[in-house]
Design a protein around this motif. Sequence first.
Motif, PDB file in Angstrom:
ATOM      1  N   HIS A   1       1.554   5.194  -4.970  1.00 51.66           N
ATOM      2  CA  HIS A   1       1.035   3.938  -5.493  1.00 51.66           C
ATOM      3  C   HIS A   1       2.500   3.039  -6.016  1.00 51.66           C
ATOM      4  CE1 HIS A   1       1.555   6.049  -9.142  1.00 51.66           C
ATOM      5  NE2 HIS A   1       1.764   4.806  -9.672  1.00 51.66           N
TER       6      HIS A   1
ATOM      7  N   ALA B   1      -1.087   5.930   5.176  1.00 49.60           N
ATOM      8  CA  ALA B   1      -1.998   4.619   4.602  1.00 49.60           C
ATOM      9  C   ALA B   1      -0.632   3.783   3.823  1.00 49.60           C
ATOM     10  CB  ALA B   1      -2.539   5.515   3.674  1.00 49.60           C
ATOM     11  N   THR B   2       0.336   4.474   3.175  1.00 52.91           N
ATOM     12  CA  THR B   2       1.218   3.701   2.299  1.00 52.91           C
ATOM     13  C   THR B   2       2.059   2.886   3.491  1.00 52.91           C
ATOM     14  OG1 THR B   2       1.319   5.407   0.684  1.00 52.91           O
ATOM     15  CG2 THR B   2       2.957   3.919   0.679  1.00 52.91           C
TER      16      THR B   2
ATOM     17  N   LEU C   1       3.693   0.293  -3.337  1.00 45.87           N
ATOM     18  CA  LEU C   1       2.827  -0.995  -3.193  1.00 45.87           C
ATOM     19  C   LEU C   1       3.221  -2.361  -4.146  1.00 45.87           C
ATOM     20  CD1 LEU C   1      -0.606   0.803  -3.381  1.00 45.87           C
ATOM     21  CD2 LEU C   1       0.826   0.287  -1.355  1.00 45.87           C
ATOM     22  N   ASP C   2       4.127  -1.952  -4.944  1.00 43.89           N
ATOM     23  CA  ASP C   2       4.512  -2.978  -5.792  1.00 43.89           C
ATOM     24  C   ASP C   2       6.045  -3.151  -5.851  1.00 43.89           C
ATOM     25  OD1 ASP C   2       4.483  -5.142  -7.704  1.00 43.89           O
ATOM     26  OD2 ASP C   2       4.555  -3.705  -9.348  1.00 43.89           O
TER      27      ASP C   2
ATOM     28  N   ARG D   1       1.492   1.731   6.076  1.00 43.29           N
ATOM     29  CA  ARG D   1       0.658   0.737   7.046  1.00 43.29           C
ATOM     30  C   ARG D   1       0.263  -0.462   5.608  1.00 43.29           C
ATOM     31  NH1 ARG D   1       1.243   0.104  12.272  1.00 43.29           N
ATOM     32  NH2 ARG D   1       0.603   2.018  13.460  1.00 43.29           N
ATOM     33  N   ALA D   2       0.077   0.023   4.623  1.00 41.51           N
ATOM     34  CA  ALA D   2      -0.037  -0.955   3.350  1.00 41.51           C
ATOM     35  C   ALA D   2       1.047  -1.830   3.432  1.00 41.51           C
ATOM     36  CB  ALA D   2      -0.631  -0.024   2.098  1.00 41.51           C
ATOM     37  N   ILE D   3       2.185  -1.311   3.332  1.00 40.81           N
ATOM     38  CA  ILE D   3       3.414  -2.108   3.189  1.00 40.81           C
ATOM     39  C   ILE D   3       4.001  -2.747   4.437  1.00 40.81           C
ATOM     40  CG2 ILE D   3       3.863  -1.121   0.729  1.00 40.81           C
ATOM     41  CD1 ILE D   3       6.044   0.501   1.992  1.00 40.81           C
ATOM     42  N   ASP D   4       3.595  -2.421   5.424  1.00 43.87           N
ATOM     43  CA  ASP D   4       3.679  -2.975   6.786  1.00 43.87           C
ATOM     44  C   ASP D   4       5.307  -2.499   7.296  1.00 43.87           C
ATOM     45  OD1 ASP D   4       3.587  -4.352   9.264  1.00 43.87           O
ATOM     46  OD2 ASP D   4       4.328  -6.315   8.393  1.00 43.87           O
TER      47      ASP D   4
END
Length: 297
Positions: free
Chosen positions: A139, A189-190, A142-143, A192-195
Amino acid sequence: MIIRSWLFVPGDNERKLSKGLENPADALILDLEDSVADNRQEIARGMVCDFLKTNTERSRQQLWVRINPLDNPLSLPDLTAVMPGKPNGIVLPKVYSAEEVNTLDKYLSVLEVREGIEPGSTKILCVATETAASLLTFHTYLDNVSERLVGMTWGGEDLAAALGASDNRNPATGEYDDPFLLAKSFCLATARAIDVQPVGVVFVDYRALDALKADCLRDRRSGFIGKIAIHPAQCEIINDAFTPSEEDIAHAQKVIDVFEQNPGLGTVGLDGKMLDMPHLKQARNVIALAEQINSRG
């Protein structure tokens, strides 16, 4: 730039470094970590820096460097020694969270100024799952993770040691056990989430080329783009597996065309199947990937 195959090359082996240039790998990872003994670190750093300085034409094949982990006192000397050669990027192993990526970003910013390198041009690929703690900190990416991070891969071998496992695969099926499937899924998943580019894990049985091909195709179906290679013979297979075929491209274009011919519709029929927006997105991804690969010449 999409990189399909990343080939590890020992940083202290002049013959293998030279042979790497002839390999079809999209990127070489000049290794200063696991493949180099501690008493040869200085030799390896010098050889890697010289190799980088000699090989500045990298339109076909990028040159990256895997340094030692940031909690290892060898890591900063690794960085300071190789940055004069302007590597395309740094492979960061054994991370615990995004904090290590951001720390590396700060080190690179200073060294780029010192060496007159364009700020931010040295990219980062992190090996995101080689420590036990890393499975609990995805996580953090993501930030506010560094924009230098362009790829994430996962590691099954070091993770097994970190978890106290004697193996990472089920002996009955040959498939990864649950903790390692979790690591693979979190990495994908991570990323892809942050491109950033999700990169498949190494396939350690370098003689089993048919099994490597099947593993690559499984990775591609899952959503990974590219794979780490530990043997020169693996790279051609990896490249082929992660390059959209003519049939893939033709089908993707048909999907795009049928949606463009029916503007305003969220669902259309093609060849007896109903397609919706996720199918259109997947088709566009295939065309974009093919265009990036073809642009290399």
